[in-house]
Write an enzyme that holds these catalytic residues in place. Structure first.
Site, PDB file in Angstrom:
ATOM      1  N   LYS A 169       8.990 -18.563  -6.568  1.00 52.83           N
ATOM      2  CA  LYS A 169       8.216 -17.329  -6.765  1.00 52.83           C
ATOM      3  C   LYS A 169       7.016 -17.368  -5.821  1.00 52.83           C
ATOM      4  CE  LYS A 169       4.680 -15.874  -8.991  1.00 52.83           C
ATOM      5  NZ  LYS A 169       4.157 -14.920  -8.017  1.00 52.83           N
ATOM      6  N   GLY A 224       7.257 -11.354  -8.147  1.00 55.49           N
ATOM      7  CA  GLY A 224       6.503 -10.669  -9.193  1.00 55.49           C
ATOM      8  C   GLY A 224       5.171 -11.355  -9.388  1.00 55.49           C
ATOM      9  N   ASP A 225       4.509 -11.003 -10.463  1.00 51.37           N
ATOM     10  CA  ASP A 225       3.168 -11.560 -10.654  1.00 51.37           C
ATOM     11  C   ASP A 225       3.205 -12.864 -11.462  1.00 51.37           C
ATOM     12  OD1 ASP A 225       3.496 -10.847 -13.278  1.00 51.37           O
ATOM     13  OD2 ASP A 225       2.093  -9.171 -13.234  1.00 51.37           O
ATOM     14  N   GLY A 226       2.040 -13.498 -11.528  1.00 50.09           N
ATOM     15  CA  GLY A 226       1.951 -14.789 -12.201  1.00 50.09           C
ATOM     16  C   GLY A 226       2.196 -14.721 -13.693  1.00 50.09           C
ATOM     17  N   PRO A 227       1.470 -13.849 -14.404  1.00 53.26           N
ATOM     18  CA  PRO A 227       1.634 -13.820 -15.861  1.00 53.26           C
ATOM     19  C   PRO A 227       3.072 -13.512 -16.303  1.00 53.26           C
ATOM     20  CG  PRO A 227      -0.405 -12.744 -15.231  1.00 53.26           C
ATOM     21  CD  PRO A 227       0.309 -13.073 -13.945  1.00 53.26           C
ATOM     22  N   VAL A 254       6.227 -13.530 -14.114  1.00 51.61           N
ATOM     23  CA  VAL A 254       7.301 -14.325 -13.503  1.00 51.61           C
ATOM     24  C   VAL A 254       6.906 -15.807 -13.404  1.00 51.61           C
ATOM     25  CG1 VAL A 254       8.824 -14.516 -11.502  1.00 51.61           C
ATOM     26  CG2 VAL A 254       8.032 -12.276 -12.246  1.00 51.61           C
ATOM     27  N   GLY A 255       5.660 -16.058 -12.977  1.00 53.91           N
ATOM     28  CA  GLY A 255       5.196 -17.447 -12.877  1.00 53.91           C
ATOM     29  C   GLY A 255       5.255 -18.142 -14.229  1.00 53.91           C
ATOM     30  N   GLU A 279      -1.288 -28.276  -6.625  1.00 55.52           N
ATOM     31  CA  GLU A 279      -2.149 -28.249  -5.432  1.00 55.52           C
ATOM     32  C   GLU A 279      -3.129 -27.106  -5.652  1.00 55.52           C
ATOM     33  OE1 GLU A 279      -2.024 -30.262  -2.851  1.00 55.52           O
ATOM     34  OE2 GLU A 279      -0.111 -31.264  -3.192  1.00 55.52           O
ATOM     35  N   CYS A 326      -7.699 -23.816   1.298  1.00 56.99           N
ATOM     36  CA  CYS A 326      -8.098 -24.637   0.153  1.00 56.99           C
ATOM     37  C   CYS A 326      -8.875 -25.875   0.577  1.00 56.99           C
ATOM     38  CB  CYS A 326      -6.868 -25.037  -0.635  1.00 56.99           C
ATOM     39  SG  CYS A 326      -5.587 -25.717   0.428  1.00 56.99           S
ATOM     40  N   GLU A 364     -15.440 -22.082  -5.532  1.00 57.62           N
ATOM     41  CA  GLU A 364     -14.647 -21.841  -4.331  1.00 57.62           C
ATOM     42  C   GLU A 364     -14.807 -20.369  -3.941  1.00 57.62           C
ATOM     43  OE1 GLU A 364     -10.349 -22.032  -4.767  1.00 57.62           O
ATOM     44  OE2 GLU A 364     -10.304 -23.342  -3.026  1.00 57.62           O
TER      45      GLU A 364
END
Ligand code: NAD
Length: 472
Positions: free
Chosen positions: A170, A201-204, A206-207, A245, A279, A379
């Protein structure tokens, strides 16, 4: 416009079961660049089942055959390198020349390196009456961010495939287009069905479906510390292996015997790479107090030499940020720095006057920064450098380590052995000495809240292997 309507599951392009999608924007012009479909948890389930079905045969495929397929992918990326570089430059804002090398060249190299290492999976070790063998972890869910989109995909997918794992990827919904190019390349390379699957898709939605799916044996995640914690939490329910990571707030320690001009120039360049959307960027420059003002003058000069402009235009050294949201976020941090009393040496929160459109941020340098200020702790992910004075070597090490992160760092000194001693005291995964260059075969990863696990090289391959002892 590059629009995709299908995801890639079980060796076929297939329509996702949910409606809707995500627009991709050209960050330099704010014009539409593409659109990708939104997948649902049911699509993740289909992808995981395809990956599980393919796992047994793929993990038992001779490593030389897996290597040959990885080399085909490497060649496919190289053949479409210019297109990939342009797409990623337009999505995320890296100037095209650099994008050719980093966003397209590096992923091709990573697939080649994984092919070279695939045979090492077969090695056996004799320990007393035991033979220690290694085998693939299983189905790996790979979740990746937008800043080096294809590099971050390659750093997971290539070694996972080399190890004999099957993959559900993803990519970031913000810069997803190069992942579709990769899926096309993999399709053309004729990997066995189900070995590689792409859901978007998005994190909430599909992630999280990947992180919590009981059919996934390992999640390899690159992204923010916030999302990484959530992934680890969800993965814990089925005791998945997790590699994280995450973010960073790395220190560039300039010692009192260093060539100040070289160190400041190198430090500014590192901090501003990919408009600061890196990062491992050295966002905190630590300088001896007596040299602070001179360092600030040199940093101002170096920052103002960055030509800001369209990532695809010739001569641009600093492109835009990836999105309006990131631009607003970075502006907020710059305002915060001013409010908290840091000295704004150059730059600032305003849109550059010559660039009324696009998600641009002026190259910004703060001096007289205290390490407890928000801009030195959080960050920022934009072209914003904090110069922090220190009093003596121990103080420099203390400040460098006074962060929740531990991803990267730099040390500059006329005495390499001294620099190495200081580098060893930094609680961070990699340190460049006197500007030592990035090594794609060296392990990359974090200490503390920058994550755990390593990518690239031998250590990166080992993340995807289980160890088994056979007693004779
Ligand atoms: P992000 O955490 O918002 O998103 C990263 C990926 O995770 C995306 O694919 C996103 O859709 C997904 N995601 C978001 N929330 C999720 C959730 N709850 N569950 C599962 N997946 C979820 O990060 P970003 O904004 O895309 O990327 C920037 C961040 O990534 C920065 O913090 C940066 O430091 C970090 N990063 C780390 C490295 C590294 O190697 N250490 C490399 C690049 C970027």
């Amino acid at each position: 416009m590059k629009s995709y309507e299908k995801i890639y599951i079980g060796g076929e392009w297939t329509a996702p079961s949910s409606e809707g999608g995500f627009d991709v924007t050209n960050s330099s012009t704010e014009e539409p660049l593409g659109r990708i479909p939104a997948s649902s948890p049911a699509d993740v389930d289909r992808a995981v089942k395809a990956a599980r079905a393919a796992f047994d045969a793929w993990s038992r495929t001779p490593s030389s055959d897996r290597a040959a397929l990885l080399r085909k992918i490497q060649a496919g990326i190289a053949a479409r390198g210019q297109e990939i570089a342009q797409t990623v430059a337009a999505e995320g804002g890296m100037p095209l020349g650099l994008s050719v090398m980093i966003q397209a060249g590096l992923p091709a190299m990573t697939f080649g390196a994984a092919a070279d290492m695939a045979g090492s999976v077969d090695a056996e070790e004799r320990v007393g009456n035991s033979v220690v063998v290694r085998e693939a972890v299983g189905v790996v869910g790979c979740i990746t961010p937008w800043n080096y989109p294809l590099h971050q995909v390659a750093a997971k997918v290539a070694p996972a495939l080399a190890a004999g794992c099957t993959v559900v990827l993803k990519p970031s919904e913000v810069a997803p287009l190069s992942a579709f190019v990769l899926a096309e390349i993999i399709d053309a390379a004729r990997l066995p069905r189900g070995v590689f699957n792409l859901v978007t898709g998005d994190g909430p939605t599909v992630g999280e479906a990947i992180a919590s799916h009981p059919g996934v044996d390992m999640v390899s995640f690159t992204g923010s510390t916030r999302a990484g914690k959530r992934v680890a939490e969800l993965a814990a329910a089925s005791v998945k292996r997790v590699a994280l990571e995450l973010g960073g707030k790395s220190a560039n320690v300039i010692l009192d015997d260093a060539d100040l001009a070289r160190a400041v120039q190198g430090g500014v360049q590192n901090c501003f790479l990919n408009s600061g959307q890196t990062c491992s960027a050295w966002t905190r420059m630590l300088v001896p107090r007596a040299k602070h003002d001179e360092a600030a003058r040199l940093a101002k000069e170096a920052a103002e030499a960055f030509a800001v402009g369209d990532a695809l235009a010739q001569g641009t050294r600093l492109g835009p940020l990836v999105s309006k949201r990131q631009q607003e976020r970075v502006r907020g941090y710059i305002r915060k720095g001013i409010e908290e009393g840091a000295t704004l040496v150059t730059g600032g929160p305003e849109q550059p006057a010559s660039l009324p459109k696009g998600f641009f941020i002026k190259p910004t340098v703060f001096a007289n920064v205290k390490n407890e200020m928000t801009i030195a702790q959080e960050e920022i992910f934009g072209p914003v450098l904090c110069i922090i004075p220190y009093d003596g070597e121990d103080d420099a090490v203390r400040i460098a380590n006074d962060t929740v992160y531990g991803l990267a760092g730099g040390v500059w000194s006329a005495d390499v052995e001294r620099a190495k001693r200081v580098a060893r005291r930094l609680r961070t995964g990699q340190v460049d000495i006197n500007g030592g260059s990035f090594n794609p075969m060296a392990p990359f990863g974090g200490f503390k809240q920058s994550g755990h696990g390593r990518e690239l090289g031998k250590a990166g391959l080992e993340e995807f292997l289980e160890v088994k002892s056979l007693q004779l």
